[in-house]
Motif scaffolding. Structure first.
Motif, PDB file in Angstrom:
ATOM      1  N   PRO A 273       4.166  -5.586   6.807  1.00  0.00           N
ATOM      2  CA  PRO A 273       3.567  -5.289   5.503  1.00  0.00           C
ATOM      3  C   PRO A 273       4.525  -4.463   4.646  1.00  0.00           C
ATOM      4  O   PRO A 273       5.449  -3.826   5.156  1.00  0.00           O
ATOM      5  CB  PRO A 273       2.333  -4.467   5.868  1.00  0.00           C
ATOM      6  N   ARG A 274       4.301  -4.484   3.349  1.00  0.00           N
ATOM      7  CA  ARG A 274       5.084  -3.643   2.444  1.00  0.00           C
ATOM      8  C   ARG A 274       4.331  -2.322   2.271  1.00  0.00           C
ATOM      9  O   ARG A 274       3.473  -2.187   1.411  1.00  0.00           O
ATOM     10  CB  ARG A 274       5.310  -4.343   1.106  1.00  0.00           C
ATOM     11  N   LEU A 275       4.659  -1.367   3.144  1.00  0.00           N
ATOM     12  CA  LEU A 275       4.020  -0.063   3.140  1.00  0.00           C
ATOM     13  C   LEU A 275       4.967   0.984   2.568  1.00  0.00           C
ATOM     14  O   LEU A 275       6.194   0.851   2.680  1.00  0.00           O
ATOM     15  CB  LEU A 275       3.653   0.354   4.566  1.00  0.00           C
ATOM     16  N   SER A 276       4.409   2.039   1.995  1.00  0.00           N
ATOM     17  CA  SER A 276       5.208   3.183   1.581  1.00  0.00           C
ATOM     18  C   SER A 276       4.368   4.442   1.696  1.00  0.00           C
ATOM     19  O   SER A 276       3.137   4.395   1.689  1.00  0.00           O
ATOM     20  CB  SER A 276       5.735   3.013   0.149  1.00  0.00           C
ATOM     21  N   VAL A 277       5.065   5.564   1.815  1.00  0.00           N
ATOM     22  CA  VAL A 277       4.393   6.862   1.844  1.00  0.00           C
ATOM     23  C   VAL A 277       5.196   7.810   0.963  1.00  0.00           C
ATOM     24  O   VAL A 277       6.436   7.789   0.976  1.00  0.00           O
ATOM     25  CB  VAL A 277       4.268   7.402   3.284  1.00  0.00           C
ATOM     26  N   SER A 278       4.488   8.611   0.175  1.00  0.00           N
ATOM     27  CA  SER A 278       5.145   9.501  -0.781  1.00  0.00           C
ATOM     28  C   SER A 278       4.653  10.930  -0.615  1.00  0.00           C
ATOM     29  O   SER A 278       3.477  11.166  -0.309  1.00  0.00           O
ATOM     30  CB  SER A 278       4.865   9.040  -2.218  1.00  0.00           C
ATOM     31  N   LEU A 279       5.574  11.851  -0.846  1.00  0.00           N
ATOM     32  CA  LEU A 279       5.255  13.269  -0.930  1.00  0.00           C
ATOM     33  C   LEU A 279       5.715  13.721  -2.307  1.00  0.00           C
ATOM     34  O   LEU A 279       6.902  13.618  -2.634  1.00  0.00           O
ATOM     35  CB  LEU A 279       5.975  14.040   0.183  1.00  0.00           C
ATOM     36  N   GLU A 280       4.786  14.187  -3.130  1.00  0.00           N
ATOM     37  CA  GLU A 280       5.118  14.418  -4.534  1.00  0.00           C
ATOM     38  C   GLU A 280       6.047  15.602  -4.736  1.00  0.00           C
ATOM     39  O   GLU A 280       6.874  15.589  -5.652  1.00  0.00           O
ATOM     40  CB  GLU A 280       3.831  14.595  -5.345  1.00  0.00           C
ATOM     41  N   LYS A 281       5.934  16.643  -3.907  1.00  0.00           N
ATOM     42  CA  LYS A 281       6.802  17.808  -4.043  1.00  0.00           C
ATOM     43  C   LYS A 281       7.264  18.249  -2.660  1.00  0.00           C
ATOM     44  O   LYS A 281       6.453  18.469  -1.765  1.00  0.00           O
ATOM     45  CB  LYS A 281       6.082  18.957  -4.743  1.00  0.00           C
ATOM     46  N   SER A 282       8.575  18.379  -2.520  1.00  0.00           N
ATOM     47  CA  SER A 282       9.139  18.789  -1.241  1.00  0.00           C
ATOM     48  C   SER A 282      10.384  19.630  -1.492  1.00  0.00           C
ATOM     49  O   SER A 282      11.140  19.381  -2.441  1.00  0.00           O
ATOM     50  CB  SER A 282       9.503  17.555  -0.409  1.00  0.00           C
ATOM     51  N   THR A 283      10.586  20.635  -0.647  1.00  0.00           N
ATOM     52  CA  THR A 283      11.769  21.489  -0.736  1.00  0.00           C
ATOM     53  C   THR A 283      12.466  21.538   0.620  1.00  0.00           C
ATOM     54  O   THR A 283      11.848  21.350   1.667  1.00  0.00           O
ATOM     55  CB  THR A 283      11.391  22.918  -1.158  1.00  0.00           C
ATOM     56  N   PHE A 284      13.760  21.786   0.597  1.00  0.00           N
ATOM     57  CA  PHE A 284      14.529  21.892   1.832  1.00  0.00           C
ATOM     58  C   PHE A 284      14.299  23.253   2.479  1.00  0.00           C
ATOM     59  O   PHE A 284      14.205  24.273   1.787  1.00  0.00           O
ATOM     60  CB  PHE A 284      16.019  21.701   1.546  1.00  0.00           C
ATOM     61  N   ASP A 285      14.217  23.257   3.790  1.00  0.00           N
ATOM     62  CA  ASP A 285      14.071  24.490   4.547  1.00  0.00           C
ATOM     63  C   ASP A 285      15.454  25.111   4.757  1.00  0.00           C
ATOM     64  O   ASP A 285      16.322  24.505   5.405  1.00  0.00           O
ATOM     65  CB  ASP A 285      13.406  24.195   5.894  1.00  0.00           C
TER      66      ASP A 285
ATOM     67  N   MET B  47       0.836  -1.193   0.000  1.00  0.00           N
ATOM     68  CA  MET B  47       0.000   0.000   0.000  1.00  0.00           C
ATOM     69  C   MET B  47       0.873   1.246   0.000  1.00  0.00           C
ATOM     70  O   MET B  47       1.817   1.332   0.796  1.00  0.00           O
ATOM     71  CB  MET B  47      -0.913   0.018   1.231  1.00  0.00           C
ATOM     72  N   ASN B  48       0.599   2.178  -0.880  1.00  0.00           N
ATOM     73  CA  ASN B  48       1.342   3.435  -0.930  1.00  0.00           C
ATOM     74  C   ASN B  48       0.413   4.591  -0.582  1.00  0.00           C
ATOM     75  O   ASN B  48      -0.625   4.784  -1.212  1.00  0.00           O
ATOM     76  CB  ASN B  48       1.939   3.669  -2.325  1.00  0.00           C
ATOM     77  N   LEU B  49       0.787   5.347   0.446  1.00  0.00           N
ATOM     78  CA  LEU B  49       0.047   6.539   0.839  1.00  0.00           C
ATOM     79  C   LEU B  49       0.671   7.738   0.150  1.00  0.00           C
ATOM     80  O   LEU B  49       1.894   7.900   0.183  1.00  0.00           O
ATOM     81  CB  LEU B  49       0.110   6.719   2.360  1.00  0.00           C
ATOM     82  N   VAL B  50      -0.130   8.581  -0.470  1.00  0.00           N
ATOM     83  CA  VAL B  50       0.363   9.771  -1.150  1.00  0.00           C
ATOM     84  C   VAL B  50      -0.124  10.998  -0.380  1.00  0.00           C
ATOM     85  O   VAL B  50      -1.334  11.187  -0.196  1.00  0.00           O
ATOM     86  CB  VAL B  50      -0.110   9.831  -2.619  1.00  0.00           C
ATOM     87  N   LEU B  51       0.819  11.836   0.068  1.00  0.00           N
ATOM     88  CA  LEU B  51       0.494  13.027   0.846  1.00  0.00           C
ATOM     89  C   LEU B  51       0.724  14.272   0.013  1.00  0.00           C
ATOM     90  O   LEU B  51       1.520  14.263  -0.939  1.00  0.00           O
ATOM     91  CB  LEU B  51       1.362  13.086   2.104  1.00  0.00           C
ATOM     92  N   ASP B  52       0.056  15.354   0.403  1.00  0.00           N
ATOM     93  CA  ASP B  52       0.284  16.621  -0.298  1.00  0.00           C
ATOM     94  C   ASP B  52       1.094  17.609   0.532  1.00  0.00           C
ATOM     95  O   ASP B  52       1.408  18.705   0.070  1.00  0.00           O
ATOM     96  CB  ASP B  52      -1.043  17.261  -0.735  1.00  0.00           C
ATOM     97  N   GLN B  53       1.429  17.230   1.776  1.00  0.00           N
ATOM     98  CA  GLN B  53       2.299  18.062   2.593  1.00  0.00           C
ATOM     99  C   GLN B  53       2.982  17.202   3.651  1.00  0.00           C
ATOM    100  O   GLN B  53       2.523  16.090   3.958  1.00  0.00           O
ATOM    101  CB  GLN B  53       1.524  19.191   3.265  1.00  0.00           C
ATOM    102  N   MET B  54       4.073  17.724   4.201  1.00  0.00           N
ATOM    103  CA  MET B  54       4.804  16.994   5.217  1.00  0.00           C
ATOM    104  C   MET B  54       3.954  16.894   6.487  1.00  0.00           C
ATOM    105  O   MET B  54       3.355  17.878   6.914  1.00  0.00           O
ATOM    106  CB  MET B  54       6.120  17.715   5.520  1.00  0.00           C
ATOM    107  N   PRO B  55       3.873  15.714   7.113  1.00  0.00           N
ATOM    108  CA  PRO B  55       3.078  15.574   8.344  1.00  0.00           C
ATOM    109  C   PRO B  55       3.602  16.471   9.458  1.00  0.00           C
ATOM    110  O   PRO B  55       4.802  16.714   9.567  1.00  0.00           O
ATOM    111  CB  PRO B  55       3.247  14.087   8.705  1.00  0.00           C
ATOM    112  N   ALA B  56       2.690  16.963  10.300  1.00  0.00           N
ATOM    113  CA  ALA B  56       3.067  17.819  11.424  1.00  0.00           C
ATOM    114  C   ALA B  56       3.725  16.990  12.526  1.00  0.00           C
ATOM    115  O   ALA B  56       3.256  15.889  12.839  1.00  0.00           O
ATOM    116  CB  ALA B  56       1.832  18.528  11.970  1.00  0.00           C
ATOM    117  N   PRO B  57       4.810  17.497  13.121  1.00  0.00           N
ATOM    118  CA  PRO B  57       5.554  16.707  14.105  1.00  0.00           C
ATOM    119  C   PRO B  57       4.808  16.443  15.404  1.00  0.00           C
ATOM    120  O   PRO B  57       4.978  15.374  16.004  1.00  0.00           O
ATOM    121  CB  PRO B  57       6.816  17.535  14.348  1.00  0.00           C
ATOM    122  N   GLY B  58       4.001  17.401  15.892  1.00  0.00           N
ATOM    123  CA  GLY B  58       3.333  17.234  17.177  1.00  0.00           C
ATOM    124  C   GLY B  58       2.458  15.988  17.253  1.00  0.00           C
ATOM    125  O   GLY B  58       2.661  15.126  18.116  1.00  0.00           O
ATOM    126  N   PRO B  59       1.476  15.856  16.365  1.00  0.00           N
ATOM    127  CA  PRO B  59       0.638  14.656  16.382  1.00  0.00           C
ATOM    128  C   PRO B  59       1.433  13.361  16.183  1.00  0.00           C
ATOM    129  O   PRO B  59       1.094  12.323  16.748  1.00  0.00           O
ATOM    130  CB  PRO B  59      -0.330  14.887  15.217  1.00  0.00           C
TER     131      PRO B  59
END
Length: 284
Positions: A33-45, A1-13
Motif C-alpha cells: 500500500p501507499r502509506l505515510s506517517v508524518s510528525l508535524e514538529k520535531s527537533t533533534f536531541d 493513507m497518511n497517519l499524522v502523529l503529535d509525538q515520536m513513537p516510543a521505541p519499546g512498543p
C-alpha cells in the motif's frame, strides 16, 4: 493513507511490534500500500546528536547536522509505518540494499522540522520484492531541504540465475584509509540510532537469525565513510549515496578506498584481509 502523529513513537512498543510481524506470511505478488506517517514538529536531541557524531567520526559542536543523521532521527517513524497492519511484510529479515540522501543546505541542530516517512515505490526483482522508503524533512518556510530514499528488499525464493563474475576493482580508488569496527560497535551504535536488531548485537543473537556472527549496521558504515571524506570535500555535502554489498562481520578490519570524481568522491569499503566489498558509494 497518511497517519499524522503529535509525538515520536516510543521505541519499546515498536520493538515488540517488529517481532510480532514475524507472523506475517505474504503471498507471492503481494501489493504494497501507499502509506505515510508524518510528525508535524520535531527537533533533534542534542545529547544523542553529540553521541552520533562521536561514534561516526563527525566533527563535534559545529552547530550543524551530519548529512546521514536525520534518517537516524526518523527511525521510529519508519518502524511505526512498517508495523502498521496494512503493511504485509515481516520486518525481521528485510535487507537494506541502497540509500540515497540529498540535502539542499546544511541543517542546523536547533531547527524545528516536520518529518514524513512514506512508501513511494516497489518492484519485483530476481531476489524478491524491493520497496522504497522515503524520509523528508520540511522546514519552517515550507521548503524540503533534506530527502532520503532507502531501498529495501524482502527476499523471495532463491533465483536460479548464476552469479556473474565479481566486478573488477575500481582503478579510480587509489587512496586508502583504515577503518576498524570493534566487536561492540553494533550495540553502541544501536543504542544511539534506535536500531537494536539482534543481528547487530551478539554472535548468538545473530546466529538465531541465520548469520555466522553479528554484523555492523550498514548505516554506521556509510556514515563512518562519509565522515572520513567530508573534511577533504571542503564544504557541506549535498548528496550521499551508497549500495550495500556484503555484511561487515564483527570485529572487522576494513579499508576505505576512495578517489576524486568531479565535485566529490567515489568510495568503497573493503575487508583488509580478503578484499571483499562491503559497500560502494559517492559523496559530493
Amino acid at each position: 493513507m497518511n497517519l499524522v502523529l503529535d509525538q515520536m513513537p516510543a521505541p519499546g512498543p515498536l520493538s515488540l511490534k517488529a517481532f510480532g510481524t514475524l507472523r506475517r506470511k505474504p503471498k507471492p505478488g503481494v501489493a504494497l500500500p501507499r502509506l505515510s506517517v508524518s510528525l508535524e514538529k520535531s527537533t533533534f536531541d542534542a545529547k544523542n546528536l553529540a553521541a552520533y557524531r562521536a561514534i561516526c567520526g563527525f566533527a563535534q559542536d559545529n552547530g550543524t547536522v551530519p548529512i546521514p543523521y536525520p534518517q537516524v532521527h526518523a527511525i521510529h517513524l519508519q518502524m511505526h509505518l512498517l508495523t502498521q497492519r496494512q503493511f504485509p511484510l515481516p520486518l525481521i529479515g528485510l535487507v537494506h540494499l541502497k540509500n540515497r540522501i540529498v540535502q539542499e543546505r546544511e541543517l542546523r541542530e536547533d531547527e524545528v522540522f516536520g518529518v514524513q516517512v512514506a512508501l513511494v515505490g516497489d518492484r519485483v526483482s530476481d531476489k524478491g520484492l524491493e520497496f522504497d522508503l522515503q524520509t523528508t524533512l520540511t522546514d519552517a518556510q515550507g521548503q524540503q531541504p533534506w530527502v532520503a530514499v532507502a531501498t529495501v528488499l524482502h527476499r523471495g525464493k532463491k533465483s536460479s540465475k548464476k552469479k556473474g563474475p565479481a566486478p573488477a576493482p575500481d582503478t579510480r580508488l587509489g587512496d586508502y584509509k583504515q577503518l576498524d569496527a570493534p566487536e561492540d560497535i553494533g550495540r553502541r551504535y544501536g543504542r544511539i540510532a534506535g536500531d537494536m536488531n539482534p543481528i547487530h548485537l551478539y554472535p548468538l543473537t545473530a546466529k538465531l537469525l541465520g548469520f555466522d556472527r553479528h554484523i555492523a549496521h550498514g548505516m554506521w558504515s556509510m556514515a563512518r565513510c562519509a565522515s572520513m571524506l567530508q573534511n577533504s570535500l571542503g564544504r557541506a555535502p549535498s548528496e550521499l549515496e551508497v549500495q550495500f554489498k556484503l555484511p561487515l562481520f564483527l570485529p572487522a578490519r576494513a579499508a576505505m578506498r576512495h578517489g576524486r570524481e568531479g565535485d566529490g568522491y567515489t568510495f568503497a569499503l573493503l575487508g583488509r584481509d580478503g578484499g571483499k566489498t562491503h559497500l560502494t558509494g559517492r559523496l559530493r
